[in-house]
Design an enzyme around this catalytic site. Structure first.
Site, mmCIF file in Angstrom:
data_model
loop_
_atom_site.group_PDB
_atom_site.id
_atom_site.type_symbol
_atom_site.label_atom_id
_atom_site.label_comp_id
_atom_site.label_asym_id
_atom_site.label_seq_id
_atom_site.Cartn_x
_atom_site.Cartn_y
_atom_site.Cartn_z
ATOM 1 N N LYS A 30 -8.310 1.931 -22.132
ATOM 2 C CA LYS A 30 -7.186 1.014 -22.341
ATOM 3 C C LYS A 30 -7.043 0.715 -23.835
ATOM 4 C CE LYS A 30 -5.460 -3.464 -20.576
ATOM 5 N NZ LYS A 30 -5.745 -4.607 -19.696
ATOM 6 N N SER A 58 -2.197 -5.776 -16.401
ATOM 7 C CA SER A 58 -1.772 -5.117 -17.614
ATOM 8 C C SER A 58 -2.355 -3.714 -17.814
ATOM 9 C CB SER A 58 -2.152 -5.978 -18.819
ATOM 10 O OG SER A 58 -3.552 -6.117 -18.902
ATOM 11 N N SER A 64 -5.833 -7.948 -14.214
ATOM 12 C CA SER A 64 -5.288 -6.745 -14.875
ATOM 13 C C SER A 64 -5.947 -5.420 -14.534
ATOM 14 C CB SER A 64 -5.328 -6.921 -16.384
ATOM 15 O OG SER A 64 -4.170 -7.586 -16.789
#
Ligand code: GLN
Length: 496
Positions: free
Chosen positions: A72, A147, A171
């Site tokens: 990420k 996210s 997330s």
């Protein structure tokens, strides 16, 4: 015959060990897949193909030797663009590795690109990335969740073997649910946060997104453990998570919280979760009704505490040390100043550079949260909002403590609905915030939880959430694995 990019890490590792395949072949298979589908998915923000292929040619050793892990965009990798999907960090390359990255490298993993996310991890749909919108592989018109939406979509679309994400209010678990994969958020303090760009420091944890439960266990083993660089990481031994997979679960007791089966819960989601409960009962598990009475306050509490912490954490992005700097306008001439045309105190001043950099560098949702967070921390409102929320957080934590006296694990839906259409909630922050209603309490209490696929509602994946006691990830994995072995949901793939 499956292609290498479609396989799990544990399968690939076996093949690598027997020298049936090479890690270069894995990387190449991923790139081939990317060429076919990345245009539609847009899961990656950055990939240094040459560096990855060079790295894959090197001989590796360790638990993940030769297998690719996608990262990420908010976890620091030395010398590699790390932007948190924000304009304010454009061009930023960290000088050091996050501890999780160091661990991955030490175990021989190949780092495979930076995955898209909501800017600074503020969001539930990946739509507030400053760079691109990631699509859900099951329906390209829908969001992948957020996210960590880029990580989830890339894994689901076989553009990644597995991935790291971060979870402050859901997330990892929510995008995993929406994309039909496995997402694990460890206990607060289980995995080092050193090198994770902080959002809500008392809530953030790095965790895993994978195609099955065994890969989650494998990856957690590598990233978990004490780190002297993170004062909130706990100095306690890391179990051999994989050794719990396959153990019987009939002695476990599972709690079903009545507050999670409420109005607004999608019918298909409710039915899938009820069916999952039956699967557990068939496996000999005793299921009991429990209550988590303060659940209804969780979203409000979270949006006070998380934004307060975020507003403070984001104050460091001012154009001086990192990324974007709005070029400083010229200092006014004396004539201009005396004519009152420009204010000499501010024009061209440091303060103005801060303001313009932040105005230009932050997106709408980030600004909204900084304003909200600053407000709840301001004098006069601190007691009314921040302090009160901190107290209610404690009640939420106690709810779980009480519940776990009666059961070993708790089962809930991960998300109240399957993936929604791109654009559907982006202009209605409250609607967006409410989509995390079942994942947020876990972060407030600091406990671990996983989301695993448990079927489909109108053709879209549904996630089952399993919550555990602090530092008991192995029990969660044990139960999740038993469920996975008796179902086939994790084997379903989107057709692209
Ligand atoms: N969707 C939640 C939020 O917007 C959680 C985000 C996260 O876990 N990073 O705050």
């Amino acid at each position: 015959m499956k292609l290498l990019n479609q396989l799990t890490a544990h399968r690939l590792l076996k093949m690598l060990k027997k020298e049936e395949i090479t890690s270069l072949e894995i990387a190449r298979a991923l790139f081939e897949r990317l060429e076919k589908v990345e245009d539609k998915i847009k899961g990656y923000l950055f990939l240094d193909k040459e560096r990855i292929l060079d790295n894959a040619k090197e001989k590796k050793q360790g638990l993940l030797a030769g297998v690719a892990v996608s990262i990420k965009d908010n976890i620091c990798v030395a010398g590699e663009l790390t932007r948190c999907a924000s304009k304010i960090l454009s061009g930023f390359t960290p000088p050091y590795d996050a501890t999780t990255i160091k661990n991955l490298k030490a175990e021989g993993a190949i780092l495979f690109g930076r995955t898209n996310m909501d800017e600074f991890a503020f969001g539930s749909s990946c739509e507030s990335s400053a760079y691109q919108i990631t699509a859900n592989p099951w329906d390209l018109e829908r969001v992948p969740g957020g996210s960590s939406g880029g990580s989830a979509a890339a894994v689901a679309a076989d553009e990644a073997i597995f991935a790291l994400g971060s979870d402050t209010g859901g997330s990892i678990r929510q995008p995993a649910a929406l994309c039909g994969i496995v997402g694990l958020k460890p206990t607060y303090g289980r995995v080092s946060r050193y090198g994770l760009l902080a959002f809500g420091s008392s809530l953030d944890q790095i965790g895993t997104l994978s195609k099955d439960v065994r890969d989650a266990a494998l990856l957690l083993k590598v990233i978990a453990g004490f780190d002297s660089q993170d004062s909130t990481s706990l100095d306690t031994s890391v179990p051999d998570y994989e050794s719990y997979l396959g153990k019987e679960i009939k002695d476990l007791k599972i709690g079903i919280p009545r507050e999670y089966f409420i109005e607004g819960l999608d019918r298909g989601v409710k039915e899938r979760v009820e069916e999952a409960i039956k699967v557990f009962q068939r496996l000999g598990v005793e299921c009991v009704q429990i209550s988590l009475p303060h659940t209804e306050y969780a979203v409000s509490v979270y949006y006070i505490l998380a934004t307060a912490e975020a507003s403070s954490n984001l104050s460091r992005f001012d154009g001086v040390q990192y990324g974007l700097r709005n070029p400083q306008p010229a200092t006014p001439t004396c004539a201009e100043a005396s004519a009152g045309r420009r204010k000499p105190q501010t024009k061209g001043s440091l303060l103005e550079m801060y303001e313009q950099t932040r105005e230009e560098g932050f997106g709408k949702e980030v600004k909204r949260r900084i304003i909200l967070g600053t407000y709840v921390l301001s004098r006069g409102y601190y007691d009314q909002y921040y302090l009160k929320a901190a107290k209610v957080r404690e009640l939420i934590r106690e709810d779980f403590e009480q519940a776990f006296k009666r059961c070993d694990l708790i089962l809930t839906p991960t998300s109240p609905t399957p993936a929604w259409k791109i654009g559907e909630k982006i202009d209605d922050p409250l609607k967006m915030y409410l989509s995390d209603i079942f994942t947020i309490p876990v972060n407030l209490a600091g406990i671990p939880a996983i989301s695993i696929p448990c079927g489909f509602a109108k053709g879209l994946p549904v996630g089952l959430q399993i919550l555990g006691k602090p530092f008991k990830e192995e029990k969660i994995l044990q139960a999740a694995y038993a469920y996975e072995q008796s179902t086939e949901w994790h084997l379903q793939k989107p057709v692209l």
